[in-house]
Structure formats: C-alpha cells, structure tokens
Design a protein around this motif. Structure first.
Motif, PDB file in Angstrom:
ATOM      1  N   VAL A   1      -8.566 -11.755  31.370  1.00 23.32           N
ATOM      2  CA  VAL A   1      -9.371 -10.877  30.518  1.00 23.32           C
ATOM      3  C   VAL A   1      -9.484  -9.480  31.122  1.00 23.32           C
ATOM      4  O   VAL A   1      -9.573  -8.486  30.397  1.00 23.32           O
ATOM      5  CB  VAL A   1     -10.761 -11.501  30.241  1.00 23.32           C
ATOM      6  CG1 VAL A   1     -11.720 -10.503  29.618  1.00 23.32           C
ATOM      7  CG2 VAL A   1     -10.610 -12.719  29.337  1.00 23.32           C
TER       8      VAL A   1
ATOM      9  N   MET B   1      -7.479  -6.653  29.721  1.00 28.38           N
ATOM     10  CA  MET B   1      -7.882  -6.030  28.460  1.00 28.38           C
ATOM     11  C   MET B   1      -8.637  -4.716  28.685  1.00 28.38           C
ATOM     12  O   MET B   1      -8.810  -3.945  27.753  1.00 28.38           O
ATOM     13  CB  MET B   1      -8.727  -7.012  27.639  1.00 28.38           C
ATOM     14  CG  MET B   1      -7.929  -8.213  27.183  1.00 28.38           C
ATOM     15  SD  MET B   1      -8.910  -9.580  26.517  1.00 28.38           S
ATOM     16  CE  MET B   1      -9.686  -8.829  25.119  1.00 28.38           C
TER      17      MET B   1
ATOM     18  N   TYR C   1     -17.361  -9.289  23.203  1.00 30.23           N
ATOM     19  CA  TYR C   1     -16.238 -10.232  23.285  1.00 30.23           C
ATOM     20  C   TYR C   1     -16.739 -11.599  23.733  1.00 30.23           C
ATOM     21  O   TYR C   1     -16.426 -12.619  23.117  1.00 30.23           O
ATOM     22  CB  TYR C   1     -15.187  -9.687  24.252  1.00 30.23           C
ATOM     23  CG  TYR C   1     -13.997 -10.597  24.465  1.00 30.23           C
ATOM     24  CD1 TYR C   1     -12.987 -10.682  23.515  1.00 30.23           C
ATOM     25  CD2 TYR C   1     -13.888 -11.370  25.616  1.00 30.23           C
ATOM     26  CE1 TYR C   1     -11.892 -11.515  23.707  1.00 30.23           C
ATOM     27  CE2 TYR C   1     -12.800 -12.197  25.815  1.00 30.23           C
ATOM     28  CZ  TYR C   1     -11.798 -12.274  24.865  1.00 30.23           C
ATOM     29  OH  TYR C   1     -10.723 -13.100  25.054  1.00 30.23           O
TER      30      TYR C   1
ATOM     31  N   HIS D   1      -5.582 -10.872  24.152  1.00 31.62           N
ATOM     32  CA  HIS D   1      -6.490 -11.994  23.852  1.00 31.62           C
ATOM     33  C   HIS D   1      -5.703 -13.166  23.272  1.00 31.62           C
ATOM     34  O   HIS D   1      -5.879 -14.310  23.691  1.00 31.62           O
ATOM     35  CB  HIS D   1      -7.582 -11.571  22.863  1.00 31.62           C
ATOM     36  CG  HIS D   1      -8.200 -12.739  22.171  1.00 31.62           C
ATOM     37  ND1 HIS D   1      -9.115 -13.563  22.790  1.00 31.62           N
ATOM     38  CD2 HIS D   1      -7.972 -13.270  20.939  1.00 31.62           C
ATOM     39  CE1 HIS D   1      -9.446 -14.538  21.944  1.00 31.62           C
ATOM     40  NE2 HIS D   1      -8.765 -14.384  20.823  1.00 31.62           N
TER      41      HIS D   1
ATOM     42  N   TYR E   1      -5.683 -16.756  24.989  1.00 29.99           N
ATOM     43  CA  TYR E   1      -6.289 -17.845  24.227  1.00 29.99           C
ATOM     44  C   TYR E   1      -5.234 -18.863  23.820  1.00 29.99           C
ATOM     45  O   TYR E   1      -5.492 -20.057  23.793  1.00 29.99           O
ATOM     46  CB  TYR E   1      -7.002 -17.267  23.003  1.00 29.99           C
ATOM     47  CG  TYR E   1      -8.299 -17.963  22.677  1.00 29.99           C
ATOM     48  CD1 TYR E   1      -9.409 -17.831  23.496  1.00 29.99           C
ATOM     49  CD2 TYR E   1      -8.414 -18.739  21.537  1.00 29.99           C
ATOM     50  CE1 TYR E   1     -10.594 -18.457  23.184  1.00 29.99           C
ATOM     51  CE2 TYR E   1      -9.594 -19.372  21.216  1.00 29.99           C
ATOM     52  CZ  TYR E   1     -10.686 -19.229  22.048  1.00 29.99           C
ATOM     53  OH  TYR E   1     -11.864 -19.857  21.741  1.00 29.99           O
TER      54      TYR E   1
END
Length: 136
Positions: A50, A53, A63, A116, A120
């Motif tokens: 993450v 990002m 988020y 993401h 994910y």
C-alpha cells in the motif's frame, strides 16, 4: 503508523473470522482461512504494498475505512450458517468487490487504483485458494 497497523490487523482478522451468526456459537461459526503466522505475513506484505500508492494521511484514512467496511462484509460470506454454494459465494463476493471498487475509484487516482487492484487481486487469489474456490 500505529493506526495503520491496527487497521491492517482488523482487515485480515475479519477475513479470517466470521462476525456474528445468530444460530451458532462464536466458536462453531468461526472459519479461519489463514494461520496467525500467515495473517502476520499478509499484514506486513499489504502494508508494504500500500505504501506504493503514496496516499496522504486523509486518503489513507478513507482508503482504510472503505477496505475495512467491505472486508467485514466479505468475511461474513463464509459463515457456516449461510451454507452458500461456490457459485452463490462468488456472486456475493463479486457484488461486494464491485461496490468497493466504485467507492475506491472516486478516492484514488487511476495509478493508485491500478496498484490497489494488483494488491487486492493477489490477496484474493490467496483467499480463493484457501476457500477452495476456482477463480475464473
């Protein structure tokens, strides 16, 4: 950063445990798809991924809120008392993921959203393997 670690712990804990079925005791409905060590490793991996990002504090908070909300709903899909077929489980899961994506697309840039989806997607592939579901 402690807040972020707490959020990550909550995310992956919710995936691994059922929340609140009415007819079964908490122990009877609990489903663990990852061991404690695996959850720890997933949390570290997710946190590191993450970071790519480059979210600011407010974006990270938003988020995390979206992710935790949908992970809580996803974690309920494999409650033992639901007894969903693989097809129904996947339909419900995909519906929740689509709703999550809509909210995240409003928050993230195209590049952040792509990251993401990559992160994910890898997590979901691991969960699918543990659930014993083929990911078409």
């Amino acid at each position: 950063m402690t807040y972020f670690k707490s959020i990550l712990f909550a995310i992956f804990s919710l995936v691994c445990f059922n929340l609140n079925a009415q007819e079964l005791s908490k122990e009877e409905r609990k489903v663990e798809i990852f061991s404690s060590e695996e959850k720890d490793n997933l949390q570290l991996w997710f946190r590191d991924e993450v970071k790519r990002m480059n979210l600011n504090e407010e974006e990270m908070s938003q988020y995390s809120s979206i992710i935790v909300y949908y992970i809580a709903k996803i974690a309920r899909l494999d409650d033992k008392d639901k007894d969903y077929s693989e097809e129904r489980f996947k339909k419900e899961l995909n519906s929740l993921l689509a709703k999550q994506d809509i909210e995240l697309e409003d928050l993230l840039t195209t590049e952040q959203f792509d990251i993401h989806k990559e992160i994910y997607g890898e997590f979901l592939r691991s969960a699918y393997r543990r659930w014993g579901i083929k990911n078409d």
